[in-house]
Design an enzyme around this catalytic site. Structure first.
Site, PDB file in Angstrom:
ATOM      1  N   ASP A  13     179.894 101.592 110.359  1.00 44.63           N
ATOM      2  CA  ASP A  13     179.442 102.854 111.197  1.00 44.63           C
ATOM      3  C   ASP A  13     179.625 104.322 110.786  1.00 44.63           C
ATOM      4  OD1 ASP A  13     178.775 101.109 113.102  1.00 44.63           O
ATOM      5  OD2 ASP A  13     181.075 100.891 113.930  1.00 44.63           O
ATOM      6  N   GLY A  15     177.115 106.065 109.007  1.00 40.42           N
ATOM      7  CA  GLY A  15     176.053 106.807 109.106  1.00 40.42           C
ATOM      8  C   GLY A  15     175.107 106.545 108.025  1.00 40.42           C
ATOM      9  N   LYS A  16     175.151 105.428 107.348  1.00 38.27           N
ATOM     10  CA  LYS A  16     174.344 105.212 106.143  1.00 38.27           C
ATOM     11  C   LYS A  16     172.778 105.221 106.626  1.00 38.27           C
ATOM     12  CE  LYS A  16     176.264 101.268 104.868  1.00 38.27           C
ATOM     13  NZ  LYS A  16     177.508 101.432 105.974  1.00 38.27           N
ATOM     14  N   LYS A  18     171.140 106.889 108.964  1.00 36.44           N
ATOM     15  CA  LYS A  18     170.732 107.943 109.399  1.00 36.44           C
ATOM     16  C   LYS A  18     170.422 109.035 107.841  1.00 36.44           C
ATOM     17  CE  LYS A  18     173.026 108.697 113.775  1.00 36.44           C
ATOM     18  NZ  LYS A  18     173.190 107.487 114.015  1.00 36.44           N
ATOM     19  N   ASN A  38     172.839  92.627 109.178  1.00 35.48           N
ATOM     20  CA  ASN A  38     174.144  93.117 109.856  1.00 35.48           C
ATOM     21  C   ASN A  38     174.048  93.480 111.219  1.00 35.48           C
ATOM     22  OD1 ASN A  38     172.310  95.598 110.115  1.00 35.48           O
ATOM     23  ND2 ASN A  38     172.753  96.102 107.706  1.00 35.48           N
ATOM     24  N   ALA A  39     174.896  94.108 112.011  1.00 32.42           N
ATOM     25  CA  ALA A  39     174.823  94.158 113.395  1.00 32.42           C
ATOM     26  C   ALA A  39     173.654  95.266 113.944  1.00 32.42           C
ATOM     27  CB  ALA A  39     176.090  94.794 113.906  1.00 32.42           C
ATOM     28  N   GLY A  40     173.270  95.987 112.901  1.00 35.11           N
ATOM     29  CA  GLY A  40     172.150  96.932 113.334  1.00 35.11           C
ATOM     30  C   GLY A  40     172.205  98.363 112.735  1.00 35.11           C
ATOM     31  N   HIS A  41     171.413  99.035 112.092  1.00 36.28           N
ATOM     32  CA  HIS A  41     171.467 100.238 111.835  1.00 36.28           C
ATOM     33  C   HIS A  41     170.257 101.019 112.779  1.00 36.28           C
ATOM     34  CE1 HIS A  41     172.931  99.404 107.599  1.00 36.28           C
ATOM     35  NE2 HIS A  41     173.866  99.659 108.555  1.00 36.28           N
ATOM     36  N   THR A  42     170.597 101.955 113.484  1.00 33.66           N
ATOM     37  CA  THR A  42     169.710 102.508 114.496  1.00 33.66           C
ATOM     38  C   THR A  42     168.993 103.863 114.020  1.00 33.66           C
ATOM     39  OG1 THR A  42     171.109 101.972 116.539  1.00 33.66           O
ATOM     40  CG2 THR A  42     169.735 103.578 116.773  1.00 33.66           C
ATOM     41  N   ARG A 141     177.483  79.881  92.510  1.00 32.92           N
ATOM     42  CA  ARG A 141     176.320  79.260  91.679  1.00 32.92           C
ATOM     43  C   ARG A 141     175.896  78.149  92.334  1.00 32.92           C
ATOM     44  NH1 ARG A 141     178.354  79.828  85.601  1.00 32.92           N
ATOM     45  NH2 ARG A 141     180.155  78.814  86.550  1.00 32.92           N
TER      46      ARG A 141
END
Length: 217
Positions: A13, A15-16, A18, A38-42, A141
């Site tokens: 969390d 802010g990547k 944004k 991942n859980a989600g970037h808004t 591998r």
């Protein structure tokens, strides 16, 4: 802009998304180089709210978007996310997936959840999306790559080796039911048919973009 790399401090969390969204507007190519579903970037763009799990947010600006070789990709999650974005009018024609990105398989999801449960009070807070176990197989591998989904013989041979060994873990460590090799094979071959048009040598694509002095994020 030239070439810009966004690196998080691994706090979560941060802010990547944004920052990426801000820079993506001026980029020609947007590359995601690691991570999984991942859980989600808004991201809010053009008055619309989007949640990205695998696909780079540059897709909302019609940029060339690349899922790089360092990623681990759940084909089912990817296609569900892509279908939702296309349904909202976004163009997927410039979306590319590295042929050598590793695939999150159903046994990775099961192992992720089983290992987290086994930790009891020492849970690490995994999202149970199979990311860690997929990377573990990559390091060992013994993973499956995106290009393997396009070749029935290769995928079949790898699954016939991998699934029985995972089933031993399910049975002896976690008391879980075994998985069926043929069922997994057929399901992931179908994913491969849909993914084929996106899979390519993304390293060559990026190298070409660098040569053309394009802005790469």
């Amino acid at each position: 802009m030239a070439n810009v790399i966004v690196v998080g401090a691994q706090f979560g969390d941060e802010g990547k998304a944004k920052v990426t969204d801000l820079l993506a507007k001026n980029a020609d190519v947007v590359v995601r180089y690691q991570g999984g579903a991942n859980a989600g970037h808004t991201v809010v763009a053009n008055g619309e709210t989007y949640k990205f799990h695998l696909i780079p947010s540059g897709i909302v600006y019609n940029k060339t978007c690349i899922l790089g070789p360092g990623m681990v990709i759940d084909p089912k999650a990817f296609l569900e996310e892509l279908d939702a974005l296309v349904k909202r009018g976004l163009d997927d024609s410039s979306l590319k997936i590295s042929a050598t990105a590793h695939v999150t398989m159903p046994y990775h999801l099961t192992l992720d959840a089983a290992e987290e449960e086994k930790r009891g009070g020492n849970k690490i807070g995994t999202t149970k999306r199979g990311i860690g176990p997929t990377y573990a197989d990559k390091c060992a591998r013994s993973g499956i790559r995106m290009e393997d989904l396009l070749d029935k013989d290769v995928l079949k041979a790898k699954l016939e080796y991998l699934v029985p060994s995972k089933n031993v873990l399910f049975d002896r460590l976690y008391n879980l039911e075994s998985m069926d090799t043929d069922k997994i094979l057929q399901e992931y071959l179908e994913y491969g048919k849909r993914l084929k048009k996106y899979v390519c040598d993304t390293s060559a694509l990026i190298f070409e973009a660098v040569g053309q002095k394009k802005n790469i994020l």
